[in-house]
Design a protein around this motif. Structure first.
Motif, short mmCIF file in Angstrom:
data_model
loop_
_atom_site.label_atom_id
_atom_site.label_comp_id
_atom_site.label_asym_id
_atom_site.label_seq_id
_atom_site.Cartn_x
_atom_site.Cartn_y
_atom_site.Cartn_z
N ARG A 70 -7.43 -1.69 5.07
CA ARG A 70 -6.50 -2.42 4.21
C ARG A 70 -6.86 -3.90 4.13
N ASN A 114 -0.30 5.60 4.30
CA ASN A 114 -1.59 6.08 4.79
C ASN A 114 -2.75 5.83 3.83
N GLN A 115 -2.59 4.87 2.93
CA GLN A 115 -3.64 4.54 1.97
C GLN A 115 -4.07 3.09 2.14
N SER A 116 -5.32 2.80 1.77
CA SER A 116 -5.82 1.43 1.89
C SER A 116 -6.04 0.76 0.54
N ASN A 117 -5.82 1.51 -0.56
CA ASN A 117 -5.94 0.90 -1.88
C ASN A 117 -4.73 0.02 -2.17
N LYS A 164 -1.72 -1.63 -4.01
CA LYS A 164 -0.84 -1.23 -5.09
C LYS A 164 -0.90 -2.27 -6.20
N PHE A 208 0.85 -1.20 0.00
CA PHE A 208 0.00 0.00 0.00
C PHE A 208 0.88 1.25 0.00
N ASP A 209 0.36 2.32 -0.55
CA ASP A 209 1.02 3.60 -0.37
C ASP A 209 0.84 4.07 1.07
#
Length: 227
Positions: free
Chosen positions: A157, A100-103, A105, A97-98
């Protein structure tokens, strides 16, 4: 000796003998009850040992099959298999993940597309399927930042990981079986990875794990309830 004295002493002797017989009977009954209790406890212990031995073998066989299936991919995935806990751990946060992101990669999506269908194929084999209680997707953060923020982030996540993983499965009969057992669990920073000095390895702590729980505990509880 007076007649009355003789009769009185004889009565005392009979009374004492009756009390002695009663005490002996009670002692025998206590010994029998104790023996029965100990035998029951021994049977419970033996049953638990049998279940433990069975599920130790099941865990070992699951690990062996997972290792055979994924051994050629673990290095490129930056992943490892923990044989004692039946965990497949993806350890390179930069691939997942990037910040602080939950999408997911793109690289992690590619890994999951290859990993998850094969993972399910192993777990739904006849010798394993009935012994698996839960498949847990666990998300972990390091201790940087607020605990509650990290909890939400880790939960988001794992939910993203679960949704994408399920989307990789073809319409197989085992799909319902997987859905009933697959869970997403965000754990924030509650289970950090520590180095040999007991200090948190923050990069290693940021990870995603696929963990298997067998139903050994439930089987032992069932045995105890039948005693």
């Amino acid at each position: 000796m007076a007649k009355n004295d003789f009769e009185e002493n004889g009565s005392d002797s009979s009374f004492g003998l009756s009390i002695g017989d009663l005490m002996a009977s009670l002692l025998l009954l206590f010994v029998l009850l104790l023996a029965a209790t100990l035998l029951n406890l021994q049977n419970q212990y033996d049953d638990q040992l049998t279940v433990a031995a069975k599920y130790t073998e099941v865990k070992r066989n699951i690990y062996d099959e997972l290792h055979i299936t994924f051994q050629d991919s673990l290095s490129s995935w930056q992943a490892e298999i923990d044989s004692t806990e039946l965990v497949i751990r993806f350890t390179e946060p930069g691939m997942l993940f990037d910040n602080n992101q939950s999408n997911l990669k793109p690289e992690f999506k590619k890994i999951l597309a290859s990993f998850f269908p094969k993972y399910v194929e192993v777990l739904t084999r006849g010798e394993f399927k009935d012994n698996i209680e839960e498949i847990r997707i666990e998300g972990h953060t390091d201790s940087n930042g607020d605990y509650y923020y990290n909890m939400k982030l880790s939960q988001d996540r794992t939910r993203s990981t679960l949704e994408y993983s399920m989307a990789q499965l073809p319409p197989i009969a085992e799909r319902d079986w997987v859905q009933k057992r697959l869970t997403a669990n965000g754990l924030s920073s509650s289970k950090p990875i520590l180095d040999k000095q007991g200090k948190e390895n923050k990069q290693a702590s940021r990870r995603v794990e696929f963990r298997i729980r067998t139903n050994a505990e439930r089987q032992i509880e069932r045995i105890l309830n039948l005693q």
